[in-house]
Each structure stands twice: as structure tokens, then as C-alpha cells.
Write a protein that holds these residues in place. Structure first.
Motif, PDB file in Angstrom:
ATOM      1  N   GLN A 406     -11.205   4.683 -10.400  1.00 56.79           N
ATOM      2  CA  GLN A 406     -11.070   4.472  -8.960  1.00 56.79           C
ATOM      3  C   GLN A 406     -10.460   5.698  -8.284  1.00 56.79           C
ATOM      4  O   GLN A 406     -10.905   6.121  -7.207  1.00 56.79           O
ATOM      5  CB  GLN A 406     -10.207   3.238  -8.707  1.00 56.79           C
ATOM      6  CG  GLN A 406     -10.062   2.856  -7.235  1.00 56.79           C
ATOM      7  CD  GLN A 406      -9.171   1.632  -7.055  1.00 56.79           C
ATOM      8  OE1 GLN A 406      -8.722   1.012  -8.016  1.00 56.79           O
ATOM      9  NE2 GLN A 406      -8.898   1.298  -5.787  1.00 56.79           N
ATOM     10  N   LEU A 407      -9.460   6.280  -8.933  1.00 57.88           N
ATOM     11  CA  LEU A 407      -8.822   7.467  -8.382  1.00 57.88           C
ATOM     12  C   LEU A 407      -9.780   8.659  -8.363  1.00 57.88           C
ATOM     13  O   LEU A 407      -9.817   9.424  -7.398  1.00 57.88           O
ATOM     14  CB  LEU A 407      -7.569   7.800  -9.194  1.00 57.88           C
ATOM     15  CG  LEU A 407      -6.772   9.048  -8.780  1.00 57.88           C
ATOM     16  CD1 LEU A 407      -6.350   8.958  -7.312  1.00 57.88           C
ATOM     17  CD2 LEU A 407      -5.554   9.224  -9.677  1.00 57.88           C
ATOM     18  N   LYS A 408     -10.586   8.805  -9.410  1.00 56.66           N
ATOM     19  CA  LYS A 408     -11.540   9.916  -9.469  1.00 56.66           C
ATOM     20  C   LYS A 408     -12.575   9.791  -8.353  1.00 56.66           C
ATOM     21  O   LYS A 408     -12.927  10.793  -7.692  1.00 56.66           O
ATOM     22  CB  LYS A 408     -12.236   9.914 -10.827  1.00 56.66           C
ATOM     23  CG  LYS A 408     -13.261  11.038 -11.013  1.00 56.66           C
ATOM     24  CD  LYS A 408     -12.601  12.410 -10.942  1.00 56.66           C
ATOM     25  CE  LYS A 408     -13.501  13.503 -11.530  1.00 56.66           C
ATOM     26  NZ  LYS A 408     -14.789  13.623 -10.876  1.00 56.66           N
ATOM     27  N   ALA A 409     -13.072   8.611  -8.117  1.00 57.92           N
ATOM     28  CA  ALA A 409     -14.040   8.403  -7.042  1.00 57.92           C
ATOM     29  C   ALA A 409     -13.429   8.734  -5.689  1.00 57.92           C
ATOM     30  O   ALA A 409     -14.084   9.348  -4.820  1.00 57.92           O
ATOM     31  CB  ALA A 409     -14.558   6.962  -7.073  1.00 57.92           C
ATOM     32  N   TRP A 410     -12.191   8.340  -5.498  1.00 54.07           N
ATOM     33  CA  TRP A 410     -11.504   8.641  -4.235  1.00 54.07           C
ATOM     34  C   TRP A 410     -11.322  10.140  -4.059  1.00 54.07           C
ATOM     35  O   TRP A 410     -11.516  10.689  -2.960  1.00 54.07           O
ATOM     36  CB  TRP A 410     -10.161   7.927  -4.205  1.00 54.07           C
ATOM     37  CG  TRP A 410      -9.401   8.156  -2.927  1.00 54.07           C
ATOM     38  CD1 TRP A 410      -9.476   7.423  -1.786  1.00 54.07           C
ATOM     39  CD2 TRP A 410      -8.462   9.202  -2.675  1.00 54.07           C
ATOM     40  NE1 TRP A 410      -8.656   7.948  -0.829  1.00 54.07           N
ATOM     41  CE2 TRP A 410      -8.015   9.043  -1.346  1.00 54.07           C
ATOM     42  CE3 TRP A 410      -7.961  10.258  -3.425  1.00 54.07           C
ATOM     43  CZ2 TRP A 410      -7.086   9.896  -0.765  1.00 54.07           C
ATOM     44  CZ3 TRP A 410      -7.042  11.126  -2.851  1.00 54.07           C
ATOM     45  CH2 TRP A 410      -6.608  10.941  -1.535  1.00 54.07           C
ATOM     46  N   LEU A 411     -10.923  10.859  -5.126  1.00 53.92           N
ATOM     47  CA  LEU A 411     -10.722  12.309  -5.050  1.00 53.92           C
ATOM     48  C   LEU A 411     -12.028  13.031  -4.718  1.00 53.92           C
ATOM     49  O   LEU A 411     -12.043  13.947  -3.883  1.00 53.92           O
ATOM     50  CB  LEU A 411     -10.155  12.826  -6.375  1.00 53.92           C
ATOM     51  CG  LEU A 411      -8.722  12.408  -6.724  1.00 53.92           C
ATOM     52  CD1 LEU A 411      -8.410  12.772  -8.176  1.00 53.92           C
ATOM     53  CD2 LEU A 411      -7.722  13.057  -5.784  1.00 53.92           C
ATOM     54  N   ASP A 412     -13.111  12.637  -5.381  1.00 52.91           N
ATOM     55  CA  ASP A 412     -14.400  13.288  -5.132  1.00 52.91           C
ATOM     56  C   ASP A 412     -14.832  13.104  -3.671  1.00 52.91           C
ATOM     57  O   ASP A 412     -15.394  14.032  -3.059  1.00 52.91           O
ATOM     58  CB  ASP A 412     -15.467  12.716  -6.061  1.00 52.91           C
ATOM     59  CG  ASP A 412     -15.250  13.133  -7.507  1.00 52.91           C
ATOM     60  OD1 ASP A 412     -14.608  14.182  -7.728  1.00 52.91           O
ATOM     61  OD2 ASP A 412     -15.720  12.412  -8.414  1.00 52.91           O
ATOM     62  N   LYS A 413     -14.599  11.944  -3.117  1.00 51.64           N
ATOM     63  CA  LYS A 413     -14.978  11.678  -1.731  1.00 51.64           C
ATOM     64  C   LYS A 413     -14.071  12.430  -0.764  1.00 51.64           C
ATOM     65  O   LYS A 413     -14.542  13.041   0.214  1.00 51.64           O
ATOM     66  CB  LYS A 413     -14.916  10.175  -1.465  1.00 51.64           C
ATOM     67  CG  LYS A 413     -15.323   9.796  -0.054  1.00 51.64           C
ATOM     68  CD  LYS A 413     -15.263   8.282   0.137  1.00 51.64           C
ATOM     69  CE  LYS A 413     -15.642   7.896   1.566  1.00 51.64           C
ATOM     70  NZ  LYS A 413     -15.567   6.419   1.774  1.00 51.64           N
ATOM     71  N   ALA A 414     -12.773  12.413  -1.014  1.00 47.99           N
ATOM     72  CA  ALA A 414     -11.813  13.045  -0.100  1.00 47.99           C
ATOM     73  C   ALA A 414     -11.914  14.566  -0.127  1.00 47.99           C
ATOM     74  O   ALA A 414     -11.547  15.230   0.836  1.00 47.99           O
ATOM     75  CB  ALA A 414     -10.391  12.609  -0.459  1.00 47.99           C
ATOM     76  N   LEU A 415     -12.399  15.121  -1.244  1.00 55.06           N
ATOM     77  CA  LEU A 415     -12.500  16.578  -1.376  1.00 55.06           C
ATOM     78  C   LEU A 415     -13.332  17.187  -0.258  1.00 55.06           C
ATOM     79  O   LEU A 415     -13.037  18.294   0.214  1.00 55.06           O
ATOM     80  CB  LEU A 415     -13.098  16.932  -2.739  1.00 55.06           C
ATOM     81  CG  LEU A 415     -13.296  18.419  -3.026  1.00 55.06           C
ATOM     82  CD1 LEU A 415     -11.942  19.129  -3.089  1.00 55.06           C
ATOM     83  CD2 LEU A 415     -14.050  18.617  -4.327  1.00 55.06           C
ATOM     84  N   HIS A 416     -14.375  16.499   0.201  1.00 53.93           N
ATOM     85  CA  HIS A 416     -15.276  17.020   1.222  1.00 53.93           C
ATOM     86  C   HIS A 416     -14.856  16.605   2.629  1.00 53.93           C
ATOM     87  O   HIS A 416     -15.569  16.900   3.589  1.00 53.93           O
ATOM     88  CB  HIS A 416     -16.701  16.534   0.952  1.00 53.93           C
ATOM     89  CG  HIS A 416     -17.203  16.895  -0.416  1.00 53.93           C
ATOM     90  ND1 HIS A 416     -17.539  18.179  -0.776  1.00 53.93           N
ATOM     91  CD2 HIS A 416     -17.396  16.130  -1.533  1.00 53.93           C
ATOM     92  CE1 HIS A 416     -17.939  18.198  -2.036  1.00 53.93           C
ATOM     93  NE2 HIS A 416     -17.869  16.960  -2.516  1.00 53.93           N
ATOM     94  N   GLN A 417     -13.718  15.931   2.743  1.00 48.47           N
ATOM     95  CA  GLN A 417     -13.286  15.439   4.042  1.00 48.47           C
ATOM     96  C   GLN A 417     -12.034  16.123   4.557  1.00 48.47           C
ATOM     97  O   GLN A 417     -11.605  15.866   5.680  1.00 48.47           O
ATOM     98  CB  GLN A 417     -13.043  13.924   3.972  1.00 48.47           C
ATOM     99  CG  GLN A 417     -14.272  13.114   3.618  1.00 48.47           C
ATOM    100  CD  GLN A 417     -13.957  11.640   3.428  1.00 48.47           C
ATOM    101  OE1 GLN A 417     -12.801  11.259   3.223  1.00 48.47           O
ATOM    102  NE2 GLN A 417     -14.996  10.803   3.502  1.00 48.47           N
TER     103      GLN A 417
END
Length: 527
Positions: A406-417
Motif C-alpha cells: 500500500q505504501l509503495k503504491a502511494w509513493l509511486d503515485k505521489a512521486l508525479h504529483q
């Protein structure tokens, strides 16, 4: 009215075509300039926010208290005043009528401390009843305890060795046969140092951070002229004799399946290097605690290693031949070792804590979302404290892996934001760069979730460095690494360092060449 060129529309096709071309060029130029102005404004705005964040973090680092740190000299200076400062609850309570101050807790006095009874009795004439005149009997007693402090006792031990000769040979004027008992063996022959004195000097400096020049003043208050140069020579000589113990602990450490490491800079005056380094390596926790349903836990070992620089060659050399797990921070110098590197979630969490510190007050942001997930990982680890290595690995796979995904998915999404150079962007980038190492602990029960144990091991050296600031020579720094290793290993195995060093200095001189030193190691010695 005569039309200008800007508003006049020609009738012929060629002129109209030329005018449209010129207008198109002007329009493109105007759009480019507008776009450049927008990009420049955006870059300036990002730079402004990054500067604000860096300023806030610098203020926080300089003035705010660190929850993970140990008290430094500044905190210790106002320690008494801080203890007397009322809390916010006490201040609020003082403004009400029903306020009652909580009683301070009396310090506990250990049962093993020697006790001396002082009886305060009434006079015999008063041991009669004031009403009927009959004798009073003792129905009980009230006992209160106070702590007496007796300053250190210093004495001189005189070693007397009677000498014997033959009177008959003396009368014959022949060579006299003289007999005398051999001199007692000691760590430093022909010196005034005893095991207890050496233990006191070493623990005062390396356990409690008292530099030799302050110890010199302390001894002078007892009427003893013991110069710091003399004590320094003693420590250098002792470190040479303690080398076999250090090497044995080093060999035992490399046999373990999981180690941890950290480093900190140190100034050495006679070394022409911009940065010298004190490394720390260890295995085990702060105390030797065996998991449930397992036998006695192996000893904890803490070793310091001084080096003239911070290159990766130093951990590679120290860990040569080691193929187990190594818990470290993000320093790339460990990549050359043969160990399986496990990352530190405390370092990643610290980045998000810094990002949270620069968020607007009272608002929840991305940093809070990441910290919430990381805190869940730590909560799981707390519940696994007493499990075996195998059970820890199984529990992490079942409980921690879903949260990690769950944390990895959040990091990948937030990286581009988020911008990559602001606080939250740096935290996300660091965590993703370290991701492979950060999830190693999930499959290895011997690994911890973070490298805090190594940071706690390096703290005594850091605190001592605040007092003595630097080492004069390379040999002095190496001697410090040797003595810190013995003291911290003794502490890690719940052995009082002073007691251990006294026993060691009494028994080590009796060691014969080639004899094993295993019985003199901190966890094995008889004290």
C-alpha cells in the motif's frame, strides 16, 4: 480616417499573405515570451517555497528539541531548571480553585545497598502512659530511609617483598645468595596504576565522557598529582595489550548471521585528512534477551573501528569474508561488501517528519499519510518483540507485506504529483531509492525494521566527542576505539563496565602466551 498598417487589410493576395505571415510570427513570439514568463514565475515560486522549507528545517534543527536524541551539554546545563518548570496542565490547574499539586515521586533505593540503622528512641522516663501511669510497650516502628554519599576513598597499597641472604656466605666474603619473592604481575609494571585506578580512568572518560584534563583536576582535589600525559600513556599501552580480545570479538562477530553498522566523523590533529571516521559494528540488541522457547541468546558485541577516511574500502576490509545480513543507512560505501544490505526505516521516516514540520500548522498533508503507514509497520514490530527469528519472518509476511504494498503504491503515485526538490519530494525520492533495501527485513527475522541500534551504539562516542572535541594522534583514536569496544560490549551484555575492567586487569597479566582469551571476554569473565 486613414487606416494604419496594423489595422489595414490589403486587397491583393500577396500582400495579405505577407501580412498574415508577419502576424503569425509576432503571435508565436508573443506566446513564447508569455510561456517563458509563466515558466520563470513557476520556477521562482518553487524556489521560494523550497527556501522557506529549508529555512524552517534549519530553525527546527537548531532550536527544536530532538525526540530521538540524547541530552547534550546545553540541555544538561539547565537540567535543574527544566525539571522545575511546570507543565501546561499544571499552569492551567493553578488558575483554578480546586488545583492540587501531584506529589513528586521519591527515588527508589536499591535493596542491595548497604544499610546502617540509626535508632531515635524516646527517653526511658517517657515510656509510661500519661493517663494511667503504666509502662508503654513497643507496638511497631516507623522507618524512613535517606541516602548517604561517601566520596571515593583513595589509598596507597605498599607491596613489601622481604629480602633474604646467608650470613655464613656474608662472613666468607663470597657472593651472597639473595632471595626475594617475585614482583606481582600487573598490566603496567613499574607504574603506580592498579586495576581499580585504570578502571576508574577508563570508565570516567569513555563511559561518562570526562576528559583526562578534568580527571587530572579531580585527582588533584584528592591530593594526587596524576598528570593527563601520564594517564594518556597508560591508555595507549593498555590498548596494545587488549588487542587479542578485540580481535577475538571481531572473529566471533563475523560468524553471526546479522550485523549492523554506522559511522561518525572525528577530528585527529596529526592526520592530514579533511574527515576521519569512527565506525561502529555490532550484533544483537541493547540487552541479551532470548526469544521465547529458545536457549540462551548469543552475546551482544559492539566494536568501534577508527579509520583515516570514510571510503567504502574501510567497511569492505572490516567485513571481509562476511556474507550475512548487514543493517545500514543509505551510505553507498557499504555496497562493495559481500553482505545482504538491509535499509533503515527510521531514516526514511525522519525525512517525512521533516516534511511534516514545514506543513501549514493544523493541516494534514502527504507527509501525514506516509507517516501513518510507516507507523503501522512499527506497531507490528512492537508486537513481534519476543518471537523467534522464524516466527518474525512469517508474521511480517502476513501483516507487514500488505501495508508495504500500500505504501509503495502511494509513493509511486505521489512521486508525479509533488516537486522533487521540496521536503515531501525529497522524502518520497529517498524512500523509493532505498526501497529494495527497506523491504529486506520482511523476509529475514534476524533483521530489525531500522538501524537505531547502531545509532544508539555510536551515541556514547558522539557525546564524549562533545567534551574532548578531538584526538591528538592516530594511535590515540585507535586506543579509544579499543576501549569504547570493551565498555559498550560490557554494557550490551548487562555487565557493569567498571566491574568488568577491574576483573580484566587483574586476570589478564596471568595469561600465558597462546592461551585463549575467551574466558576474559565481557560476557564470560568471572567478576
Amino acid at each position: 480616417m486613414k487606416k494604419t498598417r496594423a489595422t489595414a487589410i490589403p486587397d491583393d493576395v500577396e500582400s495579405l499573405k505577407q501580412q498574415l505571415l508577419e502576424m503569425h510570427i509576432l503571435l508565436q513570439k508573443s506566446q513564447r515570451e508569455s510561456l517563458l514568463h509563466q515558466q520563470e514565475a513557476k520556477r521562482f515560486q518553487q524556489l521560494y517555497h523550497q527556501s522557506i522549507e529549508q529555512w524552517q528545517l534549519a530553525l527546527r534543527k537548531r532550536f527544536a528539541a530532538s525526540s530521538e536524541g540524547h541530552p547534550g551539554q546545553g540541555e544538561l546545563f539547565n537540567e535543574a531548571e527544566d525539571c522545575l518548570t511546570p507543565t501546561a496542565e499544571e499552569v492551567a490547574a493553578d488558575e483554578t480553585i480546586t488545583y492540587t499539586r501531584k506529589k513528586s515521586r521519591r527515588p527508589s533505593l536499591a535493596a542491595e545497598l548497604p544499610r546502617e540503622d540509626v535508632v531515635h528512641d524516646i527517653a526511658d522516663a517517657d515510656k509510661v502512659c500519661d493517663d494511667c501511669g503504666h509502662d508503654l510497650h513497643q507496638m511497631g516502628e516507623e522507618v524512613s530511609e535517606k541516602l548517604e554519599f561517601i566520596p571515593a576513598t583513595v589509598k596507597v597499597i605498599r607491596h613489601i617483598r622481604p629480602k633474604y641472604s646467608c650470613r655464613c656466605c656474608e662472613q666468607k666474603a663470597t657472593r651472597t645468595n639473595i632471595k626475594i619473592a617475585p614482583a606481582p604481575v600487573s598490566m603496567l609494571p613499574k607504574s603506580i596504576a592498579t586495576p581499580t585506578l585504570l578502571s576508574q580512568i577508563i570508565t570516567a572518560k569513555y563511559q561518562f565522557g570526562l576528559p583526562l584534563y578534568r580527571q587530572e583536576a579531580l585527582f588533584k582535589s584528592f591530593g594526587i598529582e596524576l598528570h593527563r600525559q601520564t594517564m594518556s600513556r597508560w591508555l595507549l599501552k593498555l590498548s596494545t595489550q587488549l588487542t587479542p580480545l578485540y580481535e577475538r570479538m571481531h572473529a566471533l562477530m563475523l560468524e553471526r548471521h546479522a550485523l549492523w553498522s554506522d559511522d561518525t566523523p572525528v577530528k585527529v590533529l596529526d592526520v592530514d585528512k579533511s574527515q576521519c571516521t569512527m565506525w561502529v559494528y555490532g550484533c544483537g540488541g541493547d540487552k541479551p534477551v532470548a526469544p521465547l522457547n529458545e536457549g540462551p541468546s548469543p552475546p551482544n558485541i559492539v566494536l568501534y573501528d577508527y579509520q583515516d577516511g570514510r571510503g567504502g574500502i574501510h567497511p569492505n576490509t572490516f567485513l571481509a569474508g562476511y556474507h550475512g545480513l548487514l543493517q545500514v543507512d543509505g551510505y553507498a560505501g557499504y555496497h562493495g561488501t559481500d553482505a545482504l544490505l538491509a535499509g533503515c526505516w527510521a531514516h526514511a521516516r525522519r525525512k517525512f517528519i521533516e516534511a511534516k514540520a514545514v506543513q501549514p500548522k493544523g493541516k494534514t498533508g502527504r507527509a501525514d499519510q506516509a507517516l501513518n503507514l510507516i507507523q503501522k509497520l512499527y506497531g507490528i514490530e512492537k508486537s513481534l518483540h519476543n518471537l523467534s527469528v522464524e516466527d518474525k519472518a512469517h508474521a511480517r509476511q502476513a501483516q507487514s507485506v500488505p501495508i508495504m504494498a500500500q505504501l509503495k503504491a502511494w509513493l509511486d503515485k505521489a512521486l508525479h504529483q509533488v516537486p522533487p526538490k521540496n521536503a515531501i519530494g525529497k522524502a518520497i525520492g529517498y524512500t523509493l531509492n532505498q526501497w529494495d533495501k527497506l523491504q529486506v527485513y520482511l523476509a529475514h527475522g534476524a533483521a530489525a525494521i531500522d538501524n537505531n541500534r547502531a545509532e544508539r551504539a555510536i551515541k556514547p562516542f558522539v557525546i564524549g566527542r562533545k567534551n574532548w572535541l578531538f584526538s591528538n594522534s592516530r594511535s590515540g583514536a585507535q586506543a579509544s576505539s579499543m576501549l569504547y569496544s570493551l565498555i559498550e560490549t560490557a554494557k550490551a551484555n548487562d555487565v557493569p563496565p567498571g566491574v568488568y575492567l577491574t576483573a580484566l586487569f587483574e586476570q589478564l597479566p596471568h595469561l600465558t602466551d597462546g592461551e585463549s582469551v575467551d574466558h576474559l571476554l565481557p560476557w564470560a569473565i568471572r567478576v
